[in-house]
Motif scaffolding. Sequence first.
Motif, mmCIF file in Angstrom:
data_model
loop_
_atom_site.group_PDB
_atom_site.id
_atom_site.type_symbol
_atom_site.label_atom_id
_atom_site.label_comp_id
_atom_site.label_asym_id
_atom_site.label_seq_id
_atom_site.Cartn_x
_atom_site.Cartn_y
_atom_site.Cartn_z
ATOM 1 N N ILE A 77 -8.865 4.015 -1.852
ATOM 2 C CA ILE A 77 -7.450 4.282 -2.081
ATOM 3 C C ILE A 77 -6.711 2.953 -2.054
ATOM 4 C CG2 ILE A 77 -5.395 5.404 -1.091
ATOM 5 C CD1 ILE A 77 -7.529 7.312 -2.069
ATOM 6 N N SER A 78 -5.867 2.722 -3.051
ATOM 7 C CA SER A 78 -5.087 1.475 -3.047
ATOM 8 C C SER A 78 -3.688 1.683 -2.506
ATOM 9 C CB SER A 78 -4.948 0.923 -4.460
ATOM 10 O OG SER A 78 -6.194 0.630 -4.952
ATOM 11 N N GLU A 93 -3.654 1.621 -11.624
ATOM 12 C CA GLU A 93 -3.148 2.063 -10.321
ATOM 13 C C GLU A 93 -1.641 1.889 -10.246
ATOM 14 O OE1 GLU A 93 -6.863 1.250 -7.287
ATOM 15 O OE2 GLU A 93 -5.817 -0.465 -8.117
ATOM 16 N N ILE A 102 -0.236 4.734 -1.562
ATOM 17 C CA ILE A 102 0.324 6.082 -1.418
ATOM 18 C C ILE A 102 1.741 6.060 -1.998
ATOM 19 C CG2 ILE A 102 0.993 7.890 0.217
ATOM 20 C CD1 ILE A 102 -1.050 6.732 2.168
ATOM 21 N N THR A 112 0.824 -1.212 0.000
ATOM 22 C CA THR A 112 0.000 0.000 0.000
ATOM 23 C C THR A 112 0.862 1.267 0.000
ATOM 24 O OG1 THR A 112 -0.130 -0.349 2.381
ATOM 25 C CG2 THR A 112 -2.051 -1.004 1.067
ATOM 26 N N VAL A 118 -12.481 12.284 -0.857
ATOM 27 C CA VAL A 118 -11.110 11.794 -0.671
ATOM 28 C C VAL A 118 -10.157 12.972 -0.470
ATOM 29 C CG1 VAL A 118 -9.218 10.503 -1.727
ATOM 30 C CG2 VAL A 118 -11.569 9.721 -2.021
ATOM 31 N N VAL A 159 -2.058 10.105 -3.200
ATOM 32 C CA VAL A 159 -2.915 8.955 -2.898
ATOM 33 C C VAL A 159 -3.543 8.517 -4.221
ATOM 34 C CG1 VAL A 159 -3.346 9.616 -0.501
ATOM 35 C CG2 VAL A 159 -4.955 10.326 -2.273
ATOM 36 N N MET A 176 -11.634 6.071 -6.304
ATOM 37 C CA MET A 176 -11.854 7.521 -6.158
ATOM 38 C C MET A 176 -12.895 8.040 -7.149
ATOM 39 S SD MET A 176 -8.564 9.956 -6.069
ATOM 40 C CE MET A 176 -7.355 9.021 -5.233
ATOM 41 N N PHE A 205 -6.596 6.611 5.862
ATOM 42 C CA PHE A 205 -7.345 5.838 4.860
ATOM 43 C C PHE A 205 -7.408 4.343 5.218
ATOM 44 C CE2 PHE A 205 -6.412 9.683 2.389
ATOM 45 C CZ PHE A 205 -7.671 9.938 1.869
ATOM 46 N N GLY A 234 -6.088 5.588 -6.328
ATOM 47 C CA GLY A 234 -7.083 4.511 -6.257
ATOM 48 C C GLY A 234 -8.168 4.670 -7.297
ATOM 49 N N LYS A 294 -6.083 9.991 -8.799
ATOM 50 C CA LYS A 294 -5.028 10.357 -7.843
ATOM 51 C C LYS A 294 -5.165 11.801 -7.371
ATOM 52 C CE LYS A 294 -2.011 13.341 -9.849
ATOM 53 N NZ LYS A 294 -1.392 13.431 -11.115
#
Length: 415
Positions: A262-263, A199, A265, A180, A365, A354, A359, A410, A356, A389
């Motif tokens: 969010i997947s 992603e 950072i 992550t 977000v 961030v 989103m 998150f 994902g 993002k």
Amino acid sequence: MALIVHKYGGTSMGSTDRIKNVARRVAKWHDAGHRIVVVPSAMSGETNRLIGLAKEIQSQPDPRELDMIAATGEQVSVGLLSMALQAIGKKAVGYAGWQVAIKTDSAYTKARIQSIDNDKVNRDLDDGKIVIITGFQGVDEEDNITTLGRGGSDTSAVAIAAAMKADECLIFTDVDGVYTTDPRVVSEARRLKAITFEEMLELASLGSKVLQTRSVEFAGNYRVPTRVLSSLTDPMLDLEVEANSGTLISFEEDKNMEQAVISGIAFNRDEAKITVLGVPDRPGVAYHILGPVAEANIEVDMIIQNQSVDGKTDFTFTVPRNDFQRALDVLNSSKESLGAASIAGDAKVSKISVVGVGMRSHVGVASKMFRTLSEEGINIMMISTSEIKISVLIDEKYMELAVRALHKAFELEKA
Ligand code: ADP
Ligand code: ASP
Ligand code: MG
């Protein structure tokens, strides 16, 4: 029987003992009946050492000669790995990029692969050999050696897999998959079993160095099934277990996949910020400021222009830190013609993003991100967003704090 490309990074190739382990792992896959092509990186630290040597002679090394030097690290790795395979009874043959040939354009230090001839490699595979090809390097039309940019062995491997229509490209590295966020910064980071191609592309291009961005582009353009996994496990680990370990880059948004907003950072310590203050606000401001910067081959990332006060405006943008001084020099030389009051720079900034696909269908977000940073007392200097993002630029001294706080906010540690 499948055709599989393995890539081993610098840590994985970091000593002769590690190389012997790589050989055992590769032999295990070959013994299972697969056709195997291996793409190793230089031993860890070697590319830095080579570039350091060049800089002892020329502070701004000649790019062509620099590539001559930097490309040698991978050649050593290929030779050592071939020998390690031969030593355990395998037929193995190693090639440099030009011998294959991996053809690139002539943009030294950041060349792009244009074509890969796989005839020779296929003949060797038909002969039962394991083929080992240098990562990171290629050859241009004039037979000059080129390199693909730092981290470029990932791209070599995926491009070779694409050209050979391999069944899978396995990127063996010193972590057991894509997390992550960088697990070296946030110990609670969680490994993802799968990540969408989109992603992964965002994370890589926003600074997650686990894969070079162009390797992800190749994987996407040619639909190469690509997996990131550990080279530091027991090389004799059960093959089926290994084949399903790590993180798969998926091309479909699987409805059953983790539906996180969010997947991951990403962060990038490699940015620098420049502000042109008090320029007359008239048509062409952006063009007149950024035109000469582009002409100097400097990439611009984030940009903001303030609303004008009394017909004057401030214009801020970021460039790679390596190009910071050059960008300042370019702007200072056009300061008069721009009519700018002054030019300011700050190289101690970091970008945090961030990422994902979730989103797209969630609001809030950005506000959660900004609230989290504000609660930590971290000032946001610039913001940029896309569909999947949100990036902010902050003082680099708060980078790790910000990544940890956002990871927690998150709830990325939770599956
Ligand atoms: P290699 O030499 O195998 O190419 P790299 O150092 O280029 O390895 O990439 C692996 C490193 O990427 C890890 O050691 C880790 O610190 C870093 N990294 C950054 N972001 C991530 C992430 N999201 N998931 C996993 N690793 C990450
Ligand atoms: N050896 C090269 C580098 O250090 C390429 C790679 O490791 O992928 O950047
Ligand atoms: Mg790498």
